[in-house]
Enzyme design. Structure first.
Site, mmCIF file in Angstrom:
data_model
loop_
_atom_site.group_PDB
_atom_site.id
_atom_site.type_symbol
_atom_site.label_atom_id
_atom_site.label_comp_id
_atom_site.label_asym_id
_atom_site.label_seq_id
_atom_site.Cartn_x
_atom_site.Cartn_y
_atom_site.Cartn_z
ATOM 1 N N THR A 1 47.125 114.648 63.523
ATOM 2 C CA THR A 1 46.524 113.880 62.428
ATOM 3 C C THR A 1 45.334 113.050 62.899
ATOM 4 O OG1 THR A 1 48.689 113.761 61.375
ATOM 5 C CG2 THR A 1 47.024 112.234 60.576
ATOM 6 N N ILE B 1 39.055 114.398 54.922
ATOM 7 C CA ILE B 1 38.526 114.804 53.612
ATOM 8 C C ILE B 1 39.705 115.306 52.785
ATOM 9 C CG2 ILE B 1 36.985 116.387 52.386
ATOM 10 C CD1 ILE B 1 35.311 116.458 55.024
ATOM 11 N N HIS C 1 40.911 117.025 49.355
ATOM 12 C CA HIS C 1 40.380 117.799 48.227
ATOM 13 C C HIS C 1 41.478 118.580 47.539
ATOM 14 C CE1 HIS C 1 40.523 121.252 50.912
ATOM 15 N NE2 HIS C 1 40.021 120.445 51.826
ATOM 16 N N CYS D 1 34.205 93.455 69.487
ATOM 17 C CA CYS D 1 33.466 94.710 69.359
ATOM 18 C C CYS D 1 32.225 94.434 68.532
ATOM 19 C CB CYS D 1 34.328 95.774 68.692
ATOM 20 S SG CYS D 1 33.428 97.240 68.164
ATOM 21 N N CYS E 1 29.652 96.475 67.821
ATOM 22 C CA CYS E 1 29.130 97.534 66.948
ATOM 23 C C CYS E 1 29.841 97.537 65.594
ATOM 24 C CB CYS E 1 29.284 98.898 67.603
ATOM 25 S SG CYS E 1 28.481 99.029 69.209
ATOM 26 N N CYS F 1 28.349 102.191 70.600
ATOM 27 C CA CYS F 1 28.376 102.100 72.070
ATOM 28 C C CYS F 1 29.692 102.617 72.628
ATOM 29 C CB CYS F 1 28.037 100.691 72.559
ATOM 30 S SG CYS F 1 29.430 99.589 72.829
ATOM 31 N N CYS G 1 33.045 96.351 74.366
ATOM 32 C CA CYS G 1 34.367 95.792 74.085
ATOM 33 C C CYS G 1 35.439 96.322 75.009
ATOM 34 C CB CYS G 1 34.761 96.033 72.629
ATOM 35 S SG CYS G 1 35.079 97.757 72.220
#
Lengths: 124, 493, 417
Positions: free
Chosen positions: B47, B53, B55, B408, B410, B443, B448
């Site tokens: 998983t 996604i 659908h 972190c 970013c 990054c 981090c």
């Protein structure tokens, strides 16, 4: 026995690759492929007794979890061949706080006459 | 002799999305249930590598169970994500045609979808309208089949949400619990020996994914073989967020084999996929041919302005399967042992699979179900500083200062979030990463990483050199500075 | 009660590295009354506290210093001022010259009259360059490994392959060897070493570290932790050549594959960037957004920390002039890189002050000449992408100059390197 080496000169950006040869008494027998006198002198030094400044760290007994190391340097260059031994000796050192910038951490390392000093400080 | 760690009416083996959906469904009833995971955290198997996604799928003839669960699961997802505080975005999908032949294929697909009652589908043949819907789509695209219900979801977010909610409603989770043997007893069910102790269970749901065949083998059920496909993908920097609004997918490669450019719930863009059969089951390597030779050129055919230098993380997923259709049925060896192996779109179907297993399969083999009156479907995620308003941020920091310390840069993840992730079960850097996004940004943990190691070490009470990325053998740093010099003492190099 | 703090300052400096420290000190010195310095990390200094090697300060302090020593001096200077230093403070939003920052105390909005960007740069990661293979623990950027080894006290592993022969890569090769690890080899994509010759000699040759130029890492093997690193020779398009693979046992892969100016904050408020990733700046170090100045590696990656400090100081001086309403803007002339110039900074000239042009070449040449438009030219025995070129043009030459300036570099192909 004569010794020969190609030494890259670091005295200017030209970086001449100097061919240098010394005899058993460390006298320069020949030197070539250099563009100025500094290259010859440098190459001789590099083949006879190359020296390097050693920058490293030692452990410091501090409450600061993030910074358990103190950066140090030899005050002057020491023989290149002693770098690994110097590292081993410094690995056994644990410095107590406070350490001030420039404090001697290890005097006369490996009897070179050169002190290892702190390049930062740890106050507590 | 191991002591019995627990006696349960139902034990689910494997904490991927299928197992998570089953245990959460079980927690709605008055019965005792547990989920066992061999890894140090949930969602550490197949998983973790799915694209997220969701659908309604294309009905196919040879997969009746897939057909019935896929559309239903897709339509259940929005409410479940709302209940479980899981990021969900109904992005819609554009299946595109580059030529008349492909357009005819889209027309056929439209008919098939409509016949099967898939809601929200239309064929867009107006090129101008198509470009309003998806401004960066290739000029060469002449039409697209729009499916409005296609959504993007955080795969690990869903698993964390389902399991946390199940546990809050009384289910038990055991990690580091690798099932080593199973003894069947016709009277009371099964006895399981695991690396986390022994368990007794009336029923077993085998949702071990890639390892489902091995687990079934423990009761001498060799009725199926798990194989699958590897899917290489690339995550792109969220700086290009908005380069696509829908999941844009190439018709040449429908079914499980899709070239697609997809938005994600986090703003990153996901590119996929190089789909391959590989000799090693579960092989998660990426290849240069897959990344640079396949995914980038094909995705740039769909979205020509896609900048390759914005890639931040290539990775592979591996989708296990046990045949053309999903395998969801009692074992021929012992009917109280239910095997689940999904396959392509299994993530879309997962919620419906959970419902199907618990409400139809298990009762059909004798499990009594009685609704639990106090079931609470609501779960709250870790508060994410990144997603809050300034006022909410200030309030949270007022309550816990660690939420004001950003670890972190970013993804703007605070120490408070990381500590909370550990409190909720993260034991590894990946566990922290998937719960908080720390290290998931551009990054990739450069900034981090050391800080997260330190927090994990502190919170778990273990040395930094024992903190792993994803469990045993994946230690992040191996030595303390100076340790190697002391080791080498005496001997010279 | 939200607890949000609103405050107003003259100058806010974002980033407490060698640039930000210099800028904060200088801004105060130049007359800004309230100066605040924001640093996201636990300590000041940016990357320099982890750069324990020498090579800093020759230009700025006229003395060769280690990174920590260089920072120690700046921090001592800073301590003499009343600059408000906020560590563990992350600027998360920039709207014009208004900053939103997070600290362990609360969320703070800082309304600054001028902002100086000093966020520096970050390293390119494995994902940026798409190194294929497994994704185990044990792959680090060189700078992260440097922080671990020199600051936090951990060594990633003891059999290490390094990709990238920039200065950080080479310095880490020496550092790891000295600390008792084995550097299995250093791999470089280009046909020549990327960093300074001094480092090639003292970090690689001194320790007999095998070097593979025109090679790249083509595979990483190991499901949990790095077990093997595979390298391949590359063709003219920089693609690995099948059949040239060499496999090395290793537990660690370090990447020194480039630095990118860190401008996510800048772009939030519309600061325009150059293809290098740094903001467009004029010769007063002002960005495209009025009141936002930038210095150091956030503009372009410098070879010398000294120049980082220097350019940030200039940004600070001009920021104070801006606040006081007498920024000496005379006209605007564009500066563009021409032949063999990968980039040049500044991008525009607006004042009649002396200008320092910084640039890098695309390809190494010997007996080269760099021409700054029709203003000045300078001869070099060698020019190399790794060695930044700085050319100072005096004020009298800049005066009244109205044409665009194209910078070109001509010379002979350098075969040796």
């Amino acid at each position: 026995m004569n010794r020969k080496a190609e030494v890259i000169c670091l005295q200017c950006p030209l970086a001449c690759r100097v061919e240098v040869e010394v005899d058993k008494d460390n006298k320069v027998v020949s030197a070539s492929n250099y563009k100025c006198k500094r290259g010859k002198t440098y190459a001789a030094q590099e083949i006879i007794n190359p020296v390097r400044v050693l920058t490293t760290t030692v452990r410091v007994l501090t409450r600061d979890q993030i910074h358990p190391l103190l950066p140090v340097t030899t005050r002057e260059a020491i023989p290149k061949g002693l770098l690994q031994d110097a590292m081993k000796q410094l690995a056994g050192i644990e410095v107590k706080t406070p350490v001030k910038y420039g404090d001697v951490i290890c005097p006369n390392i490996l009897n070179t006459g050169v002190d290892v000093v702190a390049t930062s400080e740890v106050l507590n | 002799m191991q002591k019995v760690a627990g006696k349960f009416d139902v034990i689910v083996i494997g904490a991927g999305v299928a197992g998570a959906a089953v245990i959460r469904e079980l927690s709605k009833y008055n019965l005792s249930a547990a989920i066992l995971e061999k890894e140090p955290d949930v969602c550490f198997g197949a998983t973790k590598g799915t694209h997220g996604i969701v659908h309604c799928g294309f009905p196919v003839d040879d997969a009746p169970i897939k057909n019935r669960t896929e559309m239903k699961g897709c339509l259940m997802m929005e409410q479940a994500c709302a209940d479980l505080d899981v990021p969900y975005q109904k992005a819609g999908k554009l299946l595109v045609a580059f030529n008349e032949e492909e357009l005819r294929a889209l027309q056929k697909a439209l008919v098939s979808l409509k016949r099967n009652g898939v809601p929200g589908v239309e064929l867009v043949t107006d090129k101008d309208r198509l470009r309003v819907m998806e401004p960066n789509i290739s000029d060469q695209v002449i039409a697209a089949l729009h499916t409005a219900n296609t959504a993007v979801v955080s795969p690990w977010g869903l698993v964390f949400g389902l399991i946390e909610n199940a546990v809050a409603n009384g289910a038990k989770l055991y990690i580091d619990a690798k099932v080593q043997s199973i003894t069947a007893n016709n009277e009371s069910g099964f006895l399981l020996q695991t690396s986390a102790g022994s368990f007794a269970a009336g029923y077993i749901v085998n949702a071990a994914g890639l390892f489902a065949g091995k687990v079934a083998g423990l009761i001498k059920d060799n009725s199926f073989v798990v194989s699958g496909t590897r899917q290489q993908r690339i995550v792109m920097d969220k700086k290009i967020e908005g380069i696509v609004r829908h999941v844009v997918r190439d018709l040449r490669a429908t079914g499980a084999h899709g070239d697609f450019v997809s938005p994600t719930v986090y703003g990153d863009i996901l590119l996929g996929a190089k789909v391959e059969n590989v000799p090693e089951v579960g092989d998660l390597r990426t290849t240069r041919e897959g990344l640079d030779g396949w995914i980038l050129p094909r995705c740039r055919r769909l979205i020509p302005s896609l900048p390759p230098q914005m890639s931040i993380k290539p990775f592979s997923g591996y989708i296990p399967k046990a045949g053309a259709d999903y395998l969801i049925k009692p074992s021929p060896v012992n009917s109280r042992f239910i095997n689940i192996v999904l396959g392509g779109s299994g993530f879309s179907a997962s919620l419906a699979v959970g419902e199907y297993v618990v409400n139809e399969i298990l009762p059909s083999v004798g499990l009594q179900l009685q609704k639990k009156p106090g079931f609470n479907p609501i779960r709250k995620d870790i508060p994410h500083i990144h997603d809050l308003t300034d006022e909410e941020r200030a309030e949270l920091i007022g309550k816990d200062p660690l939420y004001g310390h950003i670890v972190c840069r970013c993804e703007t993840v605070s120490e408070g979030e990381i500590v909370e992730a550990i409190r909720r079960g993260a034991r590894t850097r990946d566990g922290v990463k998937f719960r908080t996004r720390s290290g998931m940004g551009r990054c990739q943990g450069g900034f981090c990483g050391p800080r997260v190691l330190r927090i994990l070490s502190r919170e778990l009470g273990i040395p930094v050199e024992q903190v792993t990325r994803k469990g045993e053998g994946s230690t992040e740093v191996l030595y303390r500075t100076k340790e190697l010099l002391k080791e080498a003492k005496g001997g010279s190099k | 009660m939200s607890g949000i703090i609103e405050r107003s300052v003259d100058v806010a400096v974002i980033g407490g590295g060698p640039g930000g420290l210099g800028a904060a000190i200088k801004a105060r010195e130049a007359g800004a009354k309230n100066v605040v310095l924001l640093e996201r990390s636990e300590e000041l200094g940016g990357m320099l506290p982890q750069c324990i090697h020498n090579g800093f300060g020759l230009h700025y302090f006229k003395e060769e210093l280690s990174g920590p020593a260089y920072i120690h001096r700046l921090v001592k200077e800073l301590a003499k001022t009343d600059v408000d230093v906020m560590t563990q403070t992350m600027a998360i939003k920039l709207e014009g010259t208004r900053i939103t920052a997070l600290t362990e105390k609360t969320l703070t909005r800082i309304n600054a009259k001028a902002v100086i960007l000093g966020m520096g740069c970050r390293e390119r990661s494995r994902g940026n360059i798409r190194i294929p293979g497994h994704r185990p623990a044990g792959v680090f950027t060189a700078g992260t490994a440097q922080r671990l080894i020199n600051v936090e006290g951990y060594i990633p592993g003891k059999k290490v392959v390094i990709l990238g022969s920039g200065d950080i890569g080479m310095i880490m090769a020496r550092r790891l060897t000295l600390e008792g690890a084995e550097v299995v080899c250093l791999v470089e994509l280009l046909p020549f070493i990327g960093g300074l010759i001094r480092n090639e000699v003292q970090c690689l040759r001194d320790f007999n570290i095998p070097v593979y130029t025109s090679h790249t890492v083509s595979d990483v093997i190991g499901k949990n932790r790095v077990e093997k690193v595979v390298i391949s020779q590359i063709d003219k398009e920089l693609k690995p050549i099948p059949g040239t693979e060499k496999e090395f046992e290793a537990d660690t892969l370090l990447l020194s594959v480039g630095l990118i100016p860190e401008n996510e904050l800048s772009t939030m408020t519309g600061v325009k960037l150059e293809p290098t990733g740094g903001p467009q700046v004029d010769d007063l170090w002002q960005t495209s957004v009025s009141g936002i100045f930038a210095g150091g590696n956030v503009v372009h990656v410098h070879d010398l920390a000294d120049y980082v400090t220097e350019s940030s100081e200039m940004a600070a001086v001009n920021a104070v002039k801006y606040i006081n309403g007498y920024l000496p803007v005379e006209r605007k002339v564009n500066v563009k890189g021409g032949k063999n110039i990968r980039y040049v900074v500044p991008n525009t000239i607006v004042s009649n002050q002396p200008v320092s042009f910084f640039m890098r070449v695309t390809w190494p040449l010997k007996n080269a000449t760099v021409r700054i438009g029709g203003l000045v030219s300078k001869k070099y025995a060698f020019v190399r992408p790794s060695e930044q070129i700085r050319i100072d043009v005096p004020a009298e030459m800049m005066k009244g100059f109205r044409e665009d300036i194209i910078v070109n570099c001509d010379g002979e192909e350098d075969v040796a390197r």
